[in-house]
Scaffold this motif. Structure first.
Motif, PDB file in Angstrom:
ATOM      1  N   GLU A  17      -2.664  -3.221  -1.989  1.00 20.04           N
ATOM      2  CA  GLU A  17      -2.689  -4.493  -2.669  1.00 20.04           C
ATOM      3  C   GLU A  17      -4.069  -4.572  -2.922  1.00 20.04           C
ATOM      4  OE1 GLU A  17      -1.842  -9.409  -2.152  1.00 20.04           O
ATOM      5  OE2 GLU A  17      -0.691  -7.786  -1.088  1.00 20.04           O
ATOM      6  N   ILE A  18      -5.076  -4.480  -1.815  1.00 22.64           N
ATOM      7  CA  ILE A  18      -6.438  -4.877  -2.016  1.00 22.64           C
ATOM      8  C   ILE A  18      -7.116  -3.899  -2.984  1.00 22.64           C
ATOM      9  CG2 ILE A  18      -8.726  -4.772  -0.521  1.00 22.64           C
ATOM     10  CD1 ILE A  18      -7.038  -5.694   1.696  1.00 22.64           C
ATOM     11  N   GLY A  19      -6.583  -2.535  -2.862  1.00 20.98           N
ATOM     12  CA  GLY A  19      -7.209  -1.517  -3.693  1.00 20.98           C
ATOM     13  C   GLY A  19      -6.809  -1.597  -5.100  1.00 20.98           C
ATOM     14  N   GLU A  20      -6.130  -2.809  -5.629  1.00 18.01           N
ATOM     15  CA  GLU A  20      -5.889  -3.035  -6.920  1.00 18.01           C
ATOM     16  C   GLU A  20      -6.991  -3.519  -7.722  1.00 18.01           C
ATOM     17  OE1 GLU A  20      -2.425  -5.100  -7.432  1.00 18.01           O
ATOM     18  OE2 GLU A  20      -1.049  -3.530  -6.580  1.00 18.01           O
ATOM     19  N   GLN A  21      -8.010  -4.352  -6.813  1.00 20.19           N
ATOM     20  CA  GLN A  21      -8.967  -4.947  -7.456  1.00 20.19           C
ATOM     21  C   GLN A  21     -10.360  -4.651  -6.852  1.00 20.19           C
ATOM     22  OE1 GLN A  21      -8.424  -7.500  -9.722  1.00 20.19           O
ATOM     23  NE2 GLN A  21      -6.137  -7.049  -9.436  1.00 20.19           N
ATOM     24  N   THR A  22     -10.137  -3.838  -5.873  1.00 16.81           N
ATOM     25  CA  THR A  22     -11.626  -3.372  -5.129  1.00 16.81           C
ATOM     26  C   THR A  22     -11.676  -1.971  -4.893  1.00 16.81           C
ATOM     27  OG1 THR A  22     -11.434  -5.553  -4.003  1.00 16.81           O
ATOM     28  CG2 THR A  22     -12.815  -4.002  -2.968  1.00 16.81           C
ATOM     29  N   ILE A  23     -12.901  -1.391  -4.559  1.00 18.50           N
ATOM     30  CA  ILE A  23     -13.169   0.028  -4.143  1.00 18.50           C
ATOM     31  C   ILE A  23     -12.896   0.055  -2.587  1.00 18.50           C
ATOM     32  CG2 ILE A  23     -14.804   1.922  -3.622  1.00 18.50           C
ATOM     33  CD1 ILE A  23     -16.631   0.950  -6.112  1.00 18.50           C
ATOM     34  N   VAL A  24     -11.852   0.610  -2.421  1.00 16.66           N
ATOM     35  CA  VAL A  24     -11.672   0.678  -0.975  1.00 16.66           C
ATOM     36  C   VAL A  24     -11.882   2.211  -0.196  1.00 16.66           C
ATOM     37  CG1 VAL A  24      -9.782   0.538   0.969  1.00 16.66           C
ATOM     38  CG2 VAL A  24      -9.676  -1.135  -1.032  1.00 16.66           C
ATOM     39  N   ILE A  25     -12.751   2.314   0.433  1.00 23.61           N
ATOM     40  CA  ILE A  25     -12.947   3.550   1.206  1.00 23.61           C
ATOM     41  C   ILE A  25     -11.857   3.832   2.523  1.00 23.61           C
ATOM     42  CG2 ILE A  25     -14.542   5.408   1.937  1.00 23.61           C
ATOM     43  CD1 ILE A  25     -16.598   4.230   0.174  1.00 23.61           C
ATOM     44  N   LEU A  26     -11.190   4.441   2.708  1.00 22.59           N
ATOM     45  CA  LEU A  26     -10.224   4.810   3.913  1.00 22.59           C
ATOM     46  C   LEU A  26     -10.854   6.072   4.495  1.00 22.59           C
ATOM     47  CD1 LEU A  26      -7.769   4.176   5.670  1.00 22.59           C
ATOM     48  CD2 LEU A  26      -6.530   5.444   4.139  1.00 22.59           C
ATOM     49  N   SER A  27     -11.629   5.831   5.580  1.00 26.91           N
ATOM     50  CA  SER A  27     -11.923   7.226   6.467  1.00 26.91           C
ATOM     51  C   SER A  27     -11.093   7.222   7.709  1.00 26.91           C
ATOM     52  CB  SER A  27     -13.239   6.969   6.919  1.00 26.91           C
ATOM     53  OG  SER A  27     -13.722   7.786   7.967  1.00 26.91           O
ATOM     54  N   THR A  28     -10.402   8.555   7.762  1.00 28.54           N
ATOM     55  CA  THR A  28      -9.366   8.829   8.647  1.00 28.54           C
ATOM     56  C   THR A  28      -9.222  10.346   8.977  1.00 28.54           C
ATOM     57  OG1 THR A  28      -6.975   8.639   9.105  1.00 28.54           O
ATOM     58  CG2 THR A  28      -7.676   9.014   6.867  1.00 28.54           C
ATOM     59  N   HIS A  29      -8.602  10.700   9.965  1.00 31.94           N
ATOM     60  CA  HIS A  29      -8.233  12.253  10.217  1.00 31.94           C
ATOM     61  C   HIS A  29      -6.823  12.297  10.227  1.00 31.94           C
ATOM     62  CE1 HIS A  29      -7.699  10.406  14.096  1.00 31.94           C
ATOM     63  NE2 HIS A  29      -6.726  11.441  14.214  1.00 31.94           N
ATOM     64  N   ILE A  30      -6.062  11.245   9.647  1.00 26.30           N
ATOM     65  CA  ILE A  30      -4.609  11.323   9.550  1.00 26.30           C
ATOM     66  C   ILE A  30      -4.226  11.658   8.057  1.00 26.30           C
ATOM     67  CG2 ILE A  30      -2.430  10.002   9.879  1.00 26.30           C
ATOM     68  CD1 ILE A  30      -3.963   8.209  11.882  1.00 26.30           C
ATOM     69  N   VAL A  31      -3.692  12.798   7.779  1.00 24.43           N
ATOM     70  CA  VAL A  31      -3.362  13.172   6.482  1.00 24.43           C
ATOM     71  C   VAL A  31      -2.504  12.167   5.753  1.00 24.43           C
ATOM     72  CG1 VAL A  31      -2.244  15.075   5.132  1.00 24.43           C
ATOM     73  CG2 VAL A  31      -3.850  15.396   7.116  1.00 24.43           C
ATOM     74  N   ASP A  32      -1.303  11.721   6.588  1.00 23.20           N
ATOM     75  CA  ASP A  32      -0.519  10.895   5.916  1.00 23.20           C
ATOM     76  C   ASP A  32      -0.934   9.508   5.166  1.00 23.20           C
ATOM     77  OD1 ASP A  32       1.813  12.451   6.298  1.00 23.20           O
ATOM     78  OD2 ASP A  32       2.325  11.573   7.961  1.00 23.20           O
ATOM     79  N   ASP A  33      -2.182   9.185   5.874  1.00 29.87           N
ATOM     80  CA  ASP A  33      -2.817   8.039   5.505  1.00 29.87           C
ATOM     81  C   ASP A  33      -3.434   8.090   3.942  1.00 29.87           C
ATOM     82  OD1 ASP A  33      -2.488   6.768   7.995  1.00 29.87           O
ATOM     83  OD2 ASP A  33      -4.441   6.634   8.560  1.00 29.87           O
ATOM     84  N   VAL A  34      -3.772   9.446   3.837  1.00 28.81           N
ATOM     85  CA  VAL A  34      -4.421   9.641   2.540  1.00 28.81           C
ATOM     86  C   VAL A  34      -3.177   9.870   1.460  1.00 28.81           C
ATOM     87  CG1 VAL A  34      -5.699  11.178   1.117  1.00 28.81           C
ATOM     88  CG2 VAL A  34      -6.530  10.299   3.366  1.00 28.81           C
ATOM     89  N   LYS A  35      -2.292  10.585   1.966  1.00 28.47           N
ATOM     90  CA  LYS A  35      -1.378  10.972   1.017  1.00 28.47           C
ATOM     91  C   LYS A  35      -0.311   9.924   0.482  1.00 28.47           C
ATOM     92  CE  LYS A  35       2.453  12.910   2.931  1.00 28.47           C
ATOM     93  NZ  LYS A  35       3.392  13.664   3.610  1.00 28.47           N
ATOM     94  N   GLU A  36      -0.070   8.810   1.486  1.00 25.79           N
ATOM     95  CA  GLU A  36       0.478   7.761   0.890  1.00 25.79           C
ATOM     96  C   GLU A  36      -0.267   6.528   0.260  1.00 25.79           C
ATOM     97  OE1 GLU A  36       3.717   7.072   1.811  1.00 25.79           O
ATOM     98  OE2 GLU A  36       4.015   8.559   3.295  1.00 25.79           O
ATOM     99  N   LEU A  37      -1.541   6.627   0.297  1.00 17.03           N
ATOM    100  CA  LEU A  37      -2.486   5.525  -0.249  1.00 17.03           C
ATOM    101  C   LEU A  37      -3.329   5.774  -1.408  1.00 17.03           C
ATOM    102  CD1 LEU A  37      -3.440   3.899   3.041  1.00 17.03           C
ATOM    103  CD2 LEU A  37      -1.811   2.885   1.315  1.00 17.03           C
ATOM    104  N   CYS A  38      -4.012   7.023  -1.572  1.00 22.51           N
ATOM    105  CA  CYS A  38      -5.016   7.280  -2.215  1.00 22.51           C
ATOM    106  C   CYS A  38      -4.826   8.123  -3.626  1.00 22.51           C
ATOM    107  CB  CYS A  38      -6.043   8.009  -1.496  1.00 22.51           C
ATOM    108  SG  CYS A  38      -6.491   7.039   0.131  1.00 22.51           S
ATOM    109  N   THR A  39      -5.345   7.647  -4.537  1.00 21.71           N
ATOM    110  CA  THR A  39      -5.228   8.465  -5.996  1.00 21.71           C
ATOM    111  C   THR A  39      -6.375   9.453  -6.052  1.00 21.71           C
ATOM    112  OG1 THR A  39      -6.350   6.547  -7.133  1.00 21.71           O
ATOM    113  CG2 THR A  39      -4.029   6.718  -7.005  1.00 21.71           C
TER     114      THR A  39
END
Length: 290
Positions: free
Chosen positions: A180-202
């Motif tokens: 929801e926040i990423g609809e209006q903002t640049i959000v950088i998600l730093s992680t080593h959990i692959v699912d986090d990126v797969k679920e959220l990031c374009t």
């Protein structure tokens, strides 16, 4: 919305560790995943973007704002949730968020209360606003961390390893909030959990040993591996020999036998079968090559 543009960023620590090596990234509005193993340089990059440490060389621009030469201007439009987020366990959520709002320059009491209450609703903590932070679960503390990061309505939000230690329900709730926040903002998600990126990031990048090894759209990155990924069940005693003969990117036990995934431009033969790639396969192939 201005893009975040990182150009030729490098950082070597005094002990000789090259934490960042000529990192270049262009990060648009929305969710951007920065994926990599522990020690890859992700947190160094996040801290550098957040003006908490300086790079040896390179440039970071947010629109017309030069982050290195104008750090105070960047801090006005930055939200940051670090990997280790300290809270005051004896204070209530509402009291601490009010205090942090004052520190961020929100002096008018009515305006501050309105902002604090709106954020507590946004992160689903309003009903427990009188509760002490020390009584919160890990997921609730992370949601409070996001609330404090959003106090100044940031243009850039950085979250470093935010879902580590969260149970699946809390993690899913956190995903939805970040989306929801990423609809209006640049959000950088730093992680080593692959699912986090797969679920959220374009958009995403994989970083390893201080280098960007691949970047782009997750689906397109996965597609780049399709047609080159093979699977085979082998005896555990043969694993080391297979690692010598093939580019084994992962191995795991399956029904008592060893299952290996191999990357090859041609069919590796002998009982290997072609399989569809996923983001974890891409990640392992890049880390293996790195």
């Amino acid at each position: 919305m201005d893009n975040l543009i990182i150009t030729d960023l490098s950082k070597t620590y005094k002990n000789g560790v090259k934490a960042l090596q000529n990192i270049s990234l262009q990060i648009p509005k929305g969710m951007f995943g920065l994926l990599g193993p522990n020690g890859a340089g992700k947190s160094t990059l996040m801290r550098t973007i957040a003006t908490l440490q300086e790079a040896d060389q390179g440039e970071i621009l947010l629109g017309g704002l030069n982050i290195q030469s104008q750090p105070n201007e960047l801090r006005k439009v930055l939200g940051y949730l670090p990997q280790q987020f300290g809270v005051y366990p004896s204070l209530s959520v509402e009291m601490l968020l009010n205090h942090l709002a004052v520190l961020k320059g929100i002096i008018n009491r009515k305006e501050r209360n309105d902002i604090v209450h709106a954020l507590l609703h946004k992160v689903n903590l309003f009903e427990v606003r009188k509760q002490k932070l020390g009584e919160f679960s890990g997921g609730m503390k992370q949601r409070f961390g996001i609330a404090q990061a959003l106090l100044n309505n940031p243009k850039l939000l950085i979250v470093d390893e935010p879902t580590a230690g969260l149970d699946p329900v809390e993690r899913n709730r956190f995903y939805n909030l970040l989306s929801e926040i990423g609809e209006q903002t640049i959000v950088i998600l730093s992680t080593h959990i692959v699912d986090d990126v797969k679920e959220l990031c374009t958009k995403m990048a994989i970083i390893n040993k201080g280098n960007v090894v691949i970047q782009g759209n997750p689906l397109e990155i996965i597609e780049s591996l399709n047609g080159r990924l093979y699977e085979k069940t082998i005896h555990k005693s043969d694993l080391e020999q297979y690692k010598k003969e093939y580019q084994v990117i992962s191995d795991r036990l399956y029904l008592g036998k060893q299952l290996v995934h191999v990357v090859s431009d041609t069919h590796p033969g002998s009982d290997f079968k072609s399989i569809e790639a996923n983001l974890e396969d891409v990640y392992m192939s890049q880390i293996f090559n790195g």
